[in-house]
Design a protein around this motif. Structure first.
Motif, mmCIF file in Angstrom:
data_model
loop_
_atom_site.group_PDB
_atom_site.id
_atom_site.type_symbol
_atom_site.label_atom_id
_atom_site.label_comp_id
_atom_site.label_asym_id
_atom_site.label_seq_id
_atom_site.Cartn_x
_atom_site.Cartn_y
_atom_site.Cartn_z
ATOM 1 N N SER A 112 0.854 -1.190 0.000
ATOM 2 C CA SER A 112 0.000 0.000 0.000
ATOM 3 C C SER A 112 0.885 1.233 0.000
ATOM 4 N N THR A 136 -1.421 -8.118 -3.417
ATOM 5 C CA THR A 136 -2.479 -7.123 -3.299
ATOM 6 C C THR A 136 -1.797 -5.767 -3.249
ATOM 7 N N THR A 138 -2.251 -1.480 -3.574
ATOM 8 C CA THR A 138 -3.095 -0.288 -3.609
ATOM 9 C C THR A 138 -2.192 0.939 -3.623
ATOM 10 N N ILE A 140 -2.409 5.169 -3.952
ATOM 11 C CA ILE A 140 -3.274 6.349 -3.947
ATOM 12 C C ILE A 140 -2.396 7.579 -4.113
ATOM 13 N N SER A 161 -4.750 -8.614 -6.659
ATOM 14 C CA SER A 161 -5.616 -7.440 -6.751
ATOM 15 C C SER A 161 -4.762 -6.181 -6.837
ATOM 16 N N TYR A 162 -5.005 -5.371 -7.859
ATOM 17 C CA TYR A 162 -4.250 -4.131 -8.045
ATOM 18 C C TYR A 162 -5.215 -2.969 -8.148
ATOM 19 N N SER A 163 -4.923 -1.886 -7.409
ATOM 20 C CA SER A 163 -5.782 -0.718 -7.417
ATOM 21 C C SER A 163 -4.920 0.538 -7.496
ATOM 22 N N TYR A 164 -5.277 1.434 -8.408
ATOM 23 C CA TYR A 164 -4.586 2.713 -8.532
ATOM 24 C C TYR A 164 -5.643 3.810 -8.486
ATOM 25 N N ILE A 165 -5.550 4.687 -7.508
ATOM 26 C CA ILE A 165 -6.537 5.746 -7.310
ATOM 27 C C ILE A 165 -5.834 7.080 -7.404
#
Length: 167
Positions: A112, A136, A138, A140, A161-165
Motif C-alpha cells: 500500500s 495485493t 493499492t 493512492i 488485486s491491483y488498485s490505482y486511485i
C-alpha cells in the motif's frame, strides 16, 4: 543497518535536514516475522531504502513528510506474505519504487502506498513485481490541484488485486 534473524523490530526516526536511512535484511539467511519502520520528516532530500533479500511475513513501513523531495525504495524483494506500507507527503516531489529481484518467488505480499503533496509536488511510483503471485497492491495519489504522474510495471505469475486511485 544490516539485519539478520527473526522476530526483530527496527525503528529509524529522523528529523530536520536531508535524511538517509537504509536497512538490509535477509542477506545471509531468511529473515522472518520482523518489523522495519523508517520515519523521516524535515527539509531537504529524504531518502529511505529497504532491501528484503529473503523473508516471510515481515512488516515494512516508510513514512516521509517534508519540504524536500521524498524517495522511498524497496528493492530485492524476495519472500512471501510481506506487508509494505509507504506514506509520502510534502511540498516537493514524492517517488516510490519497489523492485522484486527477477527470478525470485513472491507470494501473497500486500503493498500500500499513499502519496500526497502540495502545489508543485509531483508524485510517481514504479512497481516491478517480477515473479510475484497473488500480490495485493493499492496506490493512492491525492492532490486535486496538481497533476500526478505514475507508472506501474507488473510482471506476475498469478496476478492478485491491483488498485490505482488518483484524486
Amino acid at each position: 543497518i544490516q539485519q539478520a534473524g527473526n522476530g526483530n523490530s527496527f525503528t529509524v526516526t529522523q528529523d530536520y535536514t536531508g535524511n538517509y536511512a537504509s536497512i538490509v535484511s535477509g542477506s545471509q539467511s531468511p529473515a522472518d516475522y520482523n518489523v522495519f519502520s523508517i520515519t523521516q520528516q524535515g527539509t531537504g532530500q529524504l531518502n529511505a531504502s529497504i532491501e528484503l533479500l529473503s523473508g516471510y511475513s515481515n512488516n515494512i513501513a516508510i513514512n516521509q513528510q517534508g519540504s524536500g523531495n521524498n524517495t522511498a525504495t524497496i528493492q530485492g524483494l524476495n519472500g512471501a506474505a510481506n506487508t509494505i506500507n509507504v506514506g509520502q507527503s510534502g511540498a516537493a516531489n514524492n517517488n516510490f519504487s519497489l523492485t522484486a529481484t527477477a527470478g525470485t518467488i513472491n507470494n501473497g505480499d500486500t503493498i500500500s502506498a499513499t502519496q500526497y503533496g502540495n502545489a508543485g509536488a509531483d508524485k510517481s511510483f514504479n512497481l516491478t513485481l517480477s515473479g510475484s503471485s497473488g500480490a495485493t497492491v493499492t496506490i493512492i495519489q491525492d492532490n486535486p490541484s496538481t497533476a500526478n504522474s505514475g507508472s506501474m510495471v507488473i510482471s506476475c505469475i498469478v496476478c492478485g488485486s491491483y488498485s490505482y486511485i488518483r484524486h
